[in-house]
Write an enzyme that holds these catalytic residues in place. Structure first.
Site, PDB file in Angstrom:
ATOM      1  N   ASP A 144     -12.847 121.647 123.855  1.00 57.70           N
ATOM      2  CA  ASP A 144     -12.737 120.710 122.731  1.00 57.70           C
ATOM      3  C   ASP A 144     -12.508 119.303 123.291  1.00 57.70           C
ATOM      4  OD1 ASP A 144     -10.091 120.603 123.515  1.00 57.70           O
ATOM      5  OD2 ASP A 144      -9.260 121.250 121.596  1.00 57.70           O
ATOM      6  N   LEU A 187      -6.491 119.280 102.640  1.00 54.60           N
ATOM      7  CA  LEU A 187      -6.721 119.424 104.086  1.00 54.60           C
ATOM      8  C   LEU A 187      -8.011 118.699 104.522  1.00 54.60           C
ATOM      9  CD1 LEU A 187      -5.153 120.820 106.344  1.00 54.60           C
ATOM     10  CD2 LEU A 187      -6.443 122.885 105.937  1.00 54.60           C
ATOM     11  N   CYS A 211      -1.776 114.682 128.650  1.00 57.83           N
ATOM     12  CA  CYS A 211      -2.932 113.870 129.043  1.00 57.83           C
ATOM     13  C   CYS A 211      -3.468 113.156 127.786  1.00 57.83           C
ATOM     14  CB  CYS A 211      -4.004 114.757 129.694  1.00 57.83           C
ATOM     15  SG  CYS A 211      -5.240 113.797 130.563  1.00 57.83           S
ATOM     16  N   TYR A 220     -17.720 126.398 120.279  1.00 56.39           N
ATOM     17  CA  TYR A 220     -16.299 126.235 120.617  1.00 56.39           C
ATOM     18  C   TYR A 220     -15.443 127.294 119.899  1.00 56.39           C
ATOM     19  CZ  TYR A 220     -11.529 124.920 120.191  1.00 56.39           C
ATOM     20  OH  TYR A 220     -10.161 125.001 120.184  1.00 56.39           O
ATOM     21  N   CYS A 239      -5.463 115.435 140.564  1.00 59.18           N
ATOM     22  CA  CYS A 239      -6.195 114.616 139.585  1.00 59.18           C
ATOM     23  C   CYS A 239      -6.759 113.330 140.221  1.00 59.18           C
ATOM     24  CB  CYS A 239      -5.257 114.261 138.427  1.00 59.18           C
ATOM     25  SG  CYS A 239      -6.088 113.264 137.190  1.00 59.18           S
ATOM     26  N   GLU A 241      -8.057 128.135 114.158  1.00 59.03           N
ATOM     27  CA  GLU A 241      -9.093 127.349 114.827  1.00 59.03           C
ATOM     28  C   GLU A 241      -9.920 126.555 113.817  1.00 59.03           C
ATOM     29  OE1 GLU A 241      -9.502 126.528 117.828  1.00 59.03           O
ATOM     30  OE2 GLU A 241      -8.026 127.854 118.708  1.00 59.03           O
ATOM     31  N   TRP A 250       0.444 130.230 114.959  1.00 62.07           N
ATOM     32  CA  TRP A 250      -0.720 131.047 115.351  1.00 62.07           C
ATOM     33  C   TRP A 250      -0.598 131.571 116.780  1.00 62.07           C
ATOM     34  CZ3 TRP A 250      -0.977 126.209 113.142  1.00 62.07           C
ATOM     35  CH2 TRP A 250      -1.065 125.134 114.007  1.00 62.07           C
TER      36      TRP A 250
END
Ligand code: SF4
Length: 378
Positions: free
Chosen positions: A141, A83, A195, A123, A211, A40, A27
């Protein structure tokens, strides 16, 4: 001024890192809002590795909004099968139909209009509009929220509206006017690959110089865990009704759950007895006949979100049911491609196993000679 300079440094470090480390995902090769929106929706609650083959197959079957809108839902559900979270497939189909009807087959570039589409939340609207239409809207998100919480050592978690507001405000400062979609994708990528929730790889992180959680040496403590809803134990009685090597299914499980999926007829209850009584009532109502629920085939356990379910399987006989009962018959083989729930697949598997073990019991009981016995007899 100092904050502004720091925001520019953070943004540039992130974008440079993304340019060098972005994964080659299907994508990311398109600017077509259809493909971006589809990815998405598929990526909500589903891992990237699982989504990739589904995304490619789905695009081949339905390459644009028009083809998707014109297809019967059953075909869409077939492509979605496996899915999970089927409500997304239903929304996908409804959204495609609205887009064809109201927007000429093109995803709207206006946030308010996009938000009115089925299944397009805050979102998703921000992610699609920023990536497909270059609008500087932050896409917050769970992965991005984790990066933000650590970067600024914020207390709280994503479920708190105060946390979301603060994170969006800060993201709005960071997001560039030019190529905001790359920024949003870079934040997501950093959360997915560096992360990480349990073991963030701070030494490979482009944001480590700024950070706070890293400086405090406790990145894993951010964000705070969201409070868990206590688990609820419930009983479910399910009916196994067989006809000509096919099994009876009805749409929805019970109490509004899985309304888009085919399930074995079933009913919840606080006790085994209550679940069975409700199942009998439900079947009697659907078929206008009082069903004969025979012996128990066995039990199994299944969890759906906060429910821990003890499922009891009952073999049932149903004669002369009304064609308007909503019953549909599937063979075990059909289930591979049919929109049935994970619970129904689990039950079907248990039935097959039970069938095989009953067969082997039968064979032994009938005195069929095992290989060693056969040799001795000779
Ligand atoms: S330095 Fe570590 S904790 Fe901070 S954002 Fe990077 S990976 Fe996450």
């Amino acid at each position: 001024m100092r904050n502004q300079i720091q925001s520019i440094a953070v943004r540039n470090a992130l974008l440079n890192w993304f340019q060098a480390h972005a994964r080659d995902l299907p994508w990311r090769k398109t600017q077509d809002p259809y493909g971006i929106w589809l990815s998405e929706v598929m990526l909500q609650q589903t891992q990237i590795a699982t989504v990739i083959p589904y995304y490619q197959r789905f695009l081949r079957a339905f390459p644009n909004f028009k083809r998707l809108a014109a297809s019967p839902f059953e075909k869409v559900a077939e492509q979605w099968s496996g899915l999970g979270y089927y409500r997304r497939a239903r929304h996908l189909h409804l959204t495609a139909q609205r887009i064809v009807r109201e927007f000429g087959g093109k995803f709207p570039s206006d946030y308010q209009k996009a938000r009115k589409l089925p299944g397009v939340g805050h979102y998703t609207a921000n992610a699609v509009l920023s990536i497909a239409y270059n609008q500087p809207l932050p896409a917050l998100d769970g992965n991005v929220a984790r990066v933000m919480a650590r970067l600024y050592a914020w207390k709280g978690h994503l479920q708190q509206s105060s946390f979301r507001r603060a994170a969006e405000r800060k993201l709005q400062e960071l997001i560039p006017l030019e190529n905001p979609g790359a920024f949003n994708q870079a934040m997501m990528e950093l959360g997915q690959t560096v992360c990480l929730p349990r073991h963030p790889v701070c030494e490979a992180c482009p944001l480590s110089p700024w950070c706070r959680a890293h400086r405090l040496k406790i990145p894993e403590r951010y964000p705070a865990p969201k409070p868990r809803r206590p688990t609820e134990s419930v009983h479910l009685a399910a009916a196994i009704i067989q006809k000509d090597r096919k099994l009876a299914f009805i749409r929805g499980l019970d109490e509004g759950l899985m309304s888009d999926l085919w399930n074995f007829p079933a009913a919840f209850g606080k006790s085994k007895g209550q679940a069975l009584k409700r199942l009998q009532e439900k079947l009697a109502k659907a078929t206008r006949k009082v069903p004969r629920l025979e012996k128990t085939l066995g039990t199994l356990r299944h969890n759906i979100t906060f429910r821990s379910i003890q499922v009891t399987l009952h073999r049932a006989k149903l004669r002369d049911y009304s064609p308007r009962s909503g019953i549909r018959w599937f063979s075990i083989k059909d289930l591979d491609h049919a929109p049935v729930s994970q619970l129904a697949r689990k039950i079907a598997k248990a039935i097959i196993l039970d069938h095989h073990s009953a067969l082997s019991r039968h064979n032994r009981g009938a005195g069929l000679p095992r290989r060693d016995q056969a040799v001795k007899q000779r």
